[in-house]
Scaffold this active site. Structure first.
Site, short mmCIF file in Angstrom:
data_model
loop_
_atom_site.label_atom_id
_atom_site.label_comp_id
_atom_site.label_asym_id
_atom_site.label_seq_id
_atom_site.Cartn_x
_atom_site.Cartn_y
_atom_site.Cartn_z
N SER A 147 45.63 -0.85 -113.17
CA SER A 147 45.56 -0.27 -111.83
C SER A 147 46.65 -0.89 -110.98
CB SER A 147 44.20 -0.55 -111.19
OG SER A 147 44.20 -0.22 -109.81
N TYR A 160 38.11 -6.71 -108.46
CA TYR A 160 38.70 -5.62 -109.22
C TYR A 160 40.19 -5.85 -109.41
CZ TYR A 160 40.15 -0.87 -110.44
OH TYR A 160 40.70 0.23 -111.07
#
Length: 261
Positions: A147, A160
């Site tokens: 990501s 995250y």
């Protein structure tokens, strides 16, 4: 035990390449599975939701392995059953992941563990289980879905971001270790993707930029990376820019981040 999804197409020939796709119940994993199926590959699909897995597999002849990869024996069982059912794994696409949004100071310890276990630890353990067969065969590719949060760090997504940064570092280190073995490593770095990811984490995506892209576009990037043997892919491509600015001018990067979020 693995079961075949019902569907009209006959099973592909035994020498057809095999892709093992995690997180195939929905989102990027499901879109990637469908893309590889359209290209004529055999599929082994895993995810937590049996019904959604069956929907992804419909009409493909895929082997379906419902599993929770965060369980202690989950990665080993999936790897063993995938190799047993398909005979080989040419490409592993590690697409399973969850999110959590909010201030780190409000995050429960159990949520920290859940994000790290799902987004990082389970992937590392599954790669460890699948990789020996690839190295022994002298061919294969591991595709890790990262990501942009792992490249630049995103506020209110600290854990995250940490998990995806760990994925990126793992991809680079593993790539170096596997030089000369015939096995490649690809890191796919998407920005926000228009899937149920944000609904499941309980917080919608509110930023104006970058705009969410489609899961199909990411799946296409995964396919192109495998077909051309690419090491790093950003979706969309301009997302390489924030990481470069951060590396070359961290002060400027942070000023822009504070201003535009």
């Amino acid at each position: 035990m693995p079961g075949r999804a019902s569907g009209p197409p006959p099973p592909p020939p035994p020498d057809t390449p095999v892709a093992l796709v995690t997180g195939a119940s929905s989102g990027i994993g499901a879109a990637t599975a469908r893309r590889f199926a359209a290209e004529g590959w055999r599929l082994v699909l895993t995810g937590r939701h049996r019904g959604r897995l069956a929907e992804t597999a419909r009409g493909t002849g895929a082997v379906v392995l419902p599993a929770d990869l965060t369980e202690p024996e989950g990665p080993r069982r999936v790897a063993r059953e995938a190799l047993g059912a398909a005979g080989r794994v040419d490409v592993l696409v590690a697409g399973a992941g969850i999110g959590w949004a909010g201030p780190f100071l409000t995050m429960r310890h159990t949520d920290i563990d859940h994000v790290l276990d799902t987004d990082l630890n389970a992937t590392l353990h599954l790669v460890r289980e699948v990789l020996p067969a690839m190295v022994a065969a002298g061919r294969g590719r591991v595709v890790l879905v990262g990501s942009v949060a792992g490249s630049v760090g995103v506020r209110d997504e600290a854990v995250y971001s940490a998990a995806k940064a760990g994925t990126a570092a793992f991809a680079e280190a593993l790539r170096q270790e596997l030089r000369g073995t015939g096995v490649g490593v690809t890191l796919v770095v998407p920005g926000p993707v228009d899937t149920a990811f944000f609904d499941r984490r309980g917080t919608p995506y509110r930023r104006s930029r970058p705009r969410p892209t489609s899961a199909g576009r990411v799946a296409g990037a995964v396919w192109d990376a495998v077909r051309h043997g690419r090491d790093d892919v950003h979706v969309p491509g301009w997302l390489t820019l924030p990481g470069r600015v951060r590396g070359l001018a961290p002060g400027l990067y942070r000023r822009l981040l504070h201003r535009f979020g």
